[in-house]
Design a protein around this motif. Sequence first.
Motif, mmCIF file in Angstrom:
data_model
loop_
_atom_site.group_PDB
_atom_site.id
_atom_site.type_symbol
_atom_site.label_atom_id
_atom_site.label_comp_id
_atom_site.label_asym_id
_atom_site.label_seq_id
_atom_site.Cartn_x
_atom_site.Cartn_y
_atom_site.Cartn_z
ATOM 1 N N TRP A 161 0.835 -1.210 0.000
ATOM 2 C CA TRP A 161 0.000 0.000 0.000
ATOM 3 C C TRP A 161 0.866 1.254 0.000
ATOM 4 N N ASP A 162 0.488 2.198 -0.899
ATOM 5 C CA ASP A 162 1.052 3.553 -0.914
ATOM 6 C C ASP A 162 -0.084 4.559 -0.753
ATOM 7 N N ILE A 163 0.221 5.679 -0.101
ATOM 8 C CA ILE A 163 -0.691 6.828 -0.047
ATOM 9 C C ILE A 163 -0.008 7.983 -0.784
ATOM 10 N N GLN A 164 -0.732 8.654 -1.703
ATOM 11 C CA GLN A 164 -0.193 9.794 -2.424
ATOM 12 C C GLN A 164 -1.107 11.001 -2.212
ATOM 13 N N VAL A 165 -0.497 12.141 -1.842
ATOM 14 C CA VAL A 165 -1.235 13.376 -1.578
ATOM 15 C C VAL A 165 -0.659 14.463 -2.477
ATOM 16 N N GLY A 166 -1.536 15.196 -3.165
ATOM 17 C CA GLY A 166 -1.046 16.273 -4.017
ATOM 18 C C GLY A 166 -2.131 16.826 -4.916
ATOM 19 N N GLY A 167 -1.697 17.487 -6.003
ATOM 20 C CA GLY A 167 -2.642 18.141 -6.888
ATOM 21 C C GLY A 167 -2.278 17.968 -8.354
ATOM 22 N N ASN A 168 -3.231 18.326 -9.235
ATOM 23 C CA ASN A 168 -3.048 18.192 -10.682
ATOM 24 C C ASN A 168 -3.823 19.308 -11.375
ATOM 25 N N GLY B 68 -6.155 16.196 -3.781
ATOM 26 C CA GLY B 68 -6.721 15.123 -2.977
ATOM 27 C C GLY B 68 -5.706 14.072 -2.607
ATOM 28 N N VAL B 69 -6.207 12.924 -2.202
ATOM 29 C CA VAL B 69 -5.374 11.816 -1.737
ATOM 30 C C VAL B 69 -5.799 10.537 -2.454
ATOM 31 N N ASP B 70 -4.815 9.724 -2.857
ATOM 32 C CA ASP B 70 -5.057 8.451 -3.530
ATOM 33 C C ASP B 70 -4.453 7.322 -2.707
ATOM 34 N N ALA B 71 -5.122 6.183 -2.691
ATOM 35 C CA ALA B 71 -4.602 4.963 -2.078
ATOM 36 C C ALA B 71 -4.300 3.966 -3.197
ATOM 37 N N LEU B 72 -3.072 3.466 -3.251
ATOM 38 C CA LEU B 72 -2.631 2.537 -4.290
ATOM 39 C C LEU B 72 -2.403 1.165 -3.677
#
Length: 355
Positions: free
Chosen positions: A71-78, A95-99
């Motif tokens: 599991w990775d968590i990524q926080v940021g913008g686009n 927002g935040v994504d869970a991979l």
Amino acid sequence: MTRQKSLAINVLAAAAALACIGTASAQENTYNPNAYILLNGSVMKPDSKFPEDKVGYGGGVKIGVPLNPSWDIQVGGNYAESKDHGLKMHEYLGGVDALYLFTPAGFRPFVLVGLGASRDSGTTIDRHTSPYVNAGVGFQYKFTPTLGMQADIRETDSFYRHRDPFDGMKNSANTYVNVGLTWAFGAPPVAAPVPVATTTRTEETTTVTTPPPAPVYTPPPPPPPAPVMKKYTLSASELFAFNSAKLGPNQPKLDEVATTMQANSDIASVTIVGYTDRIGSKAYNQKLSEERANSVKSYLEGKGVAANRLTAVGKGEADPVVECKDEKKRPALIKCLEPNRRVEIEPVTFTKQVN
């Protein structure tokens, strides 16, 4: 197949081919638990409900934090922008994504889900700030222990609080293809090398008249020395005067404790417990027992024993050794209760060579 879908597939295929080429040059490809930064470019296909529904481009930045190998968590913008015959459509995402990654290292395919806030605006649409959810698939790959890449395709669904007055839209679904580079804040920890057994071949020469020597028996190494435990119980008469917490000048038993602890660094901690007899009030006896324990602790520190290896405790008149119920006169009672006035040093455990 539409031109937009073909473009998305081509972008992901090119990224996958780049990862495969990188396999030959990667020096090490193991799981890296350090956080990383992701810089990506984006290809966006707006929802067909937008008048500006041509393919647009943009990019973003995210911070990724590996929770474990899966599991990775990524926080940021686009940000992405689409242009169509003078019309423009903009979308900002934060927002935040869970991979969820299917492999711990190497080529790492994943699925993702995420949520956040989107800001949509354009020539023909009002500005909308609304929540969104997204889902997609992709992969990660590392070229070196710190440098890698990530590519994914995802759909981002925004839910407007109010219908757009221009076209009545309540929500939008935009498709993104993202390809970028990752840079980890540190290399993976280096595993200790595994010792490799080596075999030395010795050639023997023999003659006709002399038989080969018999093998020499080598006894097994002796067992490790057994730990030695010793508890020191020192009477108050050896250490202090009656009703006193001041140590006498010569303390050979305390010197023995200090020498033992200095010679055995594996003795992490010992507890020094002070006791009194029952003569006097409980509060006074409790204080006197603490002062006696602390006097012993200070003495050992003065002999070079670190303070963090010593704990001083006072227990007052608790745990008596003798009761002395038949003694009436005070001098006789003081003498009888002498074993109760003591300082105990809890078992000192150390390793001693056994011959």
